[in-house]
Design an enzyme around this catalytic site. Structure first.
Site, PDB file in Angstrom:
ATOM      1  N   CYS A 389      -4.897  -1.522  26.785  1.00 54.86           N
ATOM      2  CA  CYS A 389      -4.596  -2.693  27.623  1.00 54.86           C
ATOM      3  C   CYS A 389      -3.099  -2.987  27.598  1.00 54.86           C
ATOM      4  CB  CYS A 389      -5.391  -3.897  27.135  1.00 54.86           C
ATOM      5  SG  CYS A 389      -4.928  -5.448  27.925  1.00 54.86           S
ATOM      6  N   CYS A 392      -2.242  -6.302  25.981  1.00 53.99           N
ATOM      7  CA  CYS A 392      -2.263  -6.237  24.515  1.00 53.99           C
ATOM      8  C   CYS A 392      -0.997  -5.559  24.004  1.00 53.99           C
ATOM      9  CB  CYS A 392      -3.495  -5.489  24.032  1.00 53.99           C
ATOM     10  SG  CYS A 392      -5.074  -6.234  24.505  1.00 53.99           S
TER      11      CYS A 392
END
Length: 469
Positions: A389, A392
């Site tokens: 991600c 993230c």
């Protein structure tokens, strides 16, 4: 759409040649209007028969002077029976040849090859750089934009400023009124907050774009490799469009050019400032990626630029459908990874993140035990994440710094990888909405507290912990 048809005989070659000359030089053939075609007729002497073999001639013109409902060739005439063998272009090889070329060189090559059969897709954001590059080539060019009916006022003001700056008329595409009416009457104005943005985007953006591209042989986009989590990392500078059809119809009938694919966002902005071109006023308010007003908001510290779009959805959904071909594996997206190669359990073969001795990696059993405890010795802050991600990844530095700041403070810092097989558990038991989700487990409560803010800088995270520990 009506086509202008002219038939001529091959019996009298000299007359035919004269006729072609008049068509090629006629001022009337240069009177071009999107959406309508002039009918040309020719009387022939007796004994002349109609020949079935025909071809289309498309005359070039810069962006047209009125807003129109579709983008089609600006003039078309069926003339004498001539068969032209079209040589197939190897666009994959062309992409390799242009991989290290500048955006200006790529833009010039695109306009040279396709002339009036290509147009720039202008979104009202950094795409103004594409128009500036096209202007710098000195070649004629066309620009179109999708007006969804829900854009910010600042975006409409930018459209006007761009038209005045470059002396062009943007060709606007609008959604079908009946389709919009049906969607709104059935599901309301803001259904996308409840069941996803794809349906609204399909009505307001994808279908109008499809109509636009059916009148072109190529289009130019502002896609960059660094723009979106997992969906644009392999965008080539030129490709056969994998989703949409062009003027000739069928697979391979449309070519997609991405002149700034290899350019970083900061470099785009350096170029825009250097050339002193108009930009969307929303950029000064923290907006980076700009779409429709209800679905766009500013990004905050530690966030990726694309996170300002459809923020209530997972990272895998950060495309509206205009560039669906970027999503290489729909199955992978369904499993939540959205980029790279998916394993059978839905996890991605990418390097882990938050790897520091100050961050404890929790297993499924570990997070379950932590969640069950009602009387913990120490409070915990835990991030539910997926290493693929981009959002993230964007907060990795601040979370690692948070762990360093909290070392020895009595607050444990942990991480739990919540994609793949663990995603359903994380959603049902830990309240995972999208990646990353940050939870604080107090000392004397089994109920975790979700970090409510989108600010992921170390100071904001520290303030959250200090307020609860």
């Amino acid at each position: 759409m009506a086509l202008a048809v002219t038939s001529s005989s091959s019996v009298a070659a000299t007359k035919s040649n004269s006729f072609f000359s008049r068509i090629g030089s006629s001022s009337e053939s240069k009177v071009l209007q999107i959406g309508s075609l002039r009918v040309l007729e020719r009387n022939v002497s007796s004994g002349v028969f109609n020949l079935p073999q025909r071809r289309y001639l498309v005359k070039a013109l810069n962006a047209e002077s009125q807003r129109n409902d579709s983008i089609v060739p600006l003039a078309a005439t069926i003339v004498a029976p001539e068969i032209i063998e079209k040589e197939e272009e190897d666009f994959e090889q062309l992409a390799k040849n242009l991989e290290n070329a500048s955006p200006l060189e790529i833009m010039d090559k695109a306009l040279e090859k396709f002339g009036n059969d290509i147009a720039i897709a202008f979104s009202g954001a950094e795409d103004v750089a594409l128009i500036e590059y096209a202007h710098l080539t000195g070649r004629p060019y066309r620009v179109f934009s999708l007006d969804t009916g829900r854009l910010n006022p600042e975006t409409y003001r930018l459209f006007d400023a761009v038209e005045k700056r470059y002396g062009i008329r943007i060709e606007y595409m609008f959604p079908d009124a009946v389709e919009v009416q049906g969607l709104v009457r059935t599901k309301g104005l803001f259904s996308f907050y409840e069941d996803g943005h794809q349906e609204c985007c399909r009505v307001r953006k994808v279908r109008p774009l499809r109509r636009a591209l059916k009148g072109l042989r190529a289009w130019i986009t502002g896609q960059r490799k660094d723009q979106s989590p997992g969906t644009r990392s392999e965008v080539p500078v030129v490709q056969v469009d994998p989703v949409f059809e062009g003027l000739d119809g069928g697979n391979g009938s449309l070519v997609k050019w991405n002149p700034v694919a290899n350019v970083k966002g900061n470099d785009i902005w350096t170029f825009l400032r250097t050339m002193d071109v108009p930009v969307n006023a929303l950029h000064a308010q923290g907006y980076v990626s700009i779409g429709c007003e209800p679905c766009t908001r500013p990004v905050l510290p530690g966030q990726h630029e694309r996170e300002g779009r459809w923020w209530w959805e997972d990272a895998k959904a950060k495309e509206c459908g205009l560039h669906k071909g970027n999503l290489k594996q729909d199955d992978a997206a369904q499993n939540g990874n959205g980029n790279g190669v998916a394993h059978a359990n839905g996890s991605a073969a990418v390097a882990d993140i938050f790897t520091t001795q100050n961050v404890v990696s929790l297993s499924r059993a570990g997070i379950e035990n932590l969640a069950k405890l009602e009387d913990r010795k120490e409070p915990w802050i835990v991030v539910l994440y997926a290493p693929w991600c981009r959002f993230c990844q964007a907060m990795e530095e601040s979370y690692v710094n948070l762990a360093e700041n909290l070392a020895g403070s009595g607050v444990k810092v942990g991480k739990f990888r919540a994609d793949g097989d663990e995603k359903e558990y994380a959603k049902s038991e830990l309240g995972l909405g999208s990646f990353p989700t940050i939870l604080f487990f107090p000392k004397h409560s089994s109920r975790p507290i979700k970090y409510p803010s989108e600010k992921r800088d170390v100071d904001s995270l520290l303030a959250f912990v200090n307020a609860l520990k």
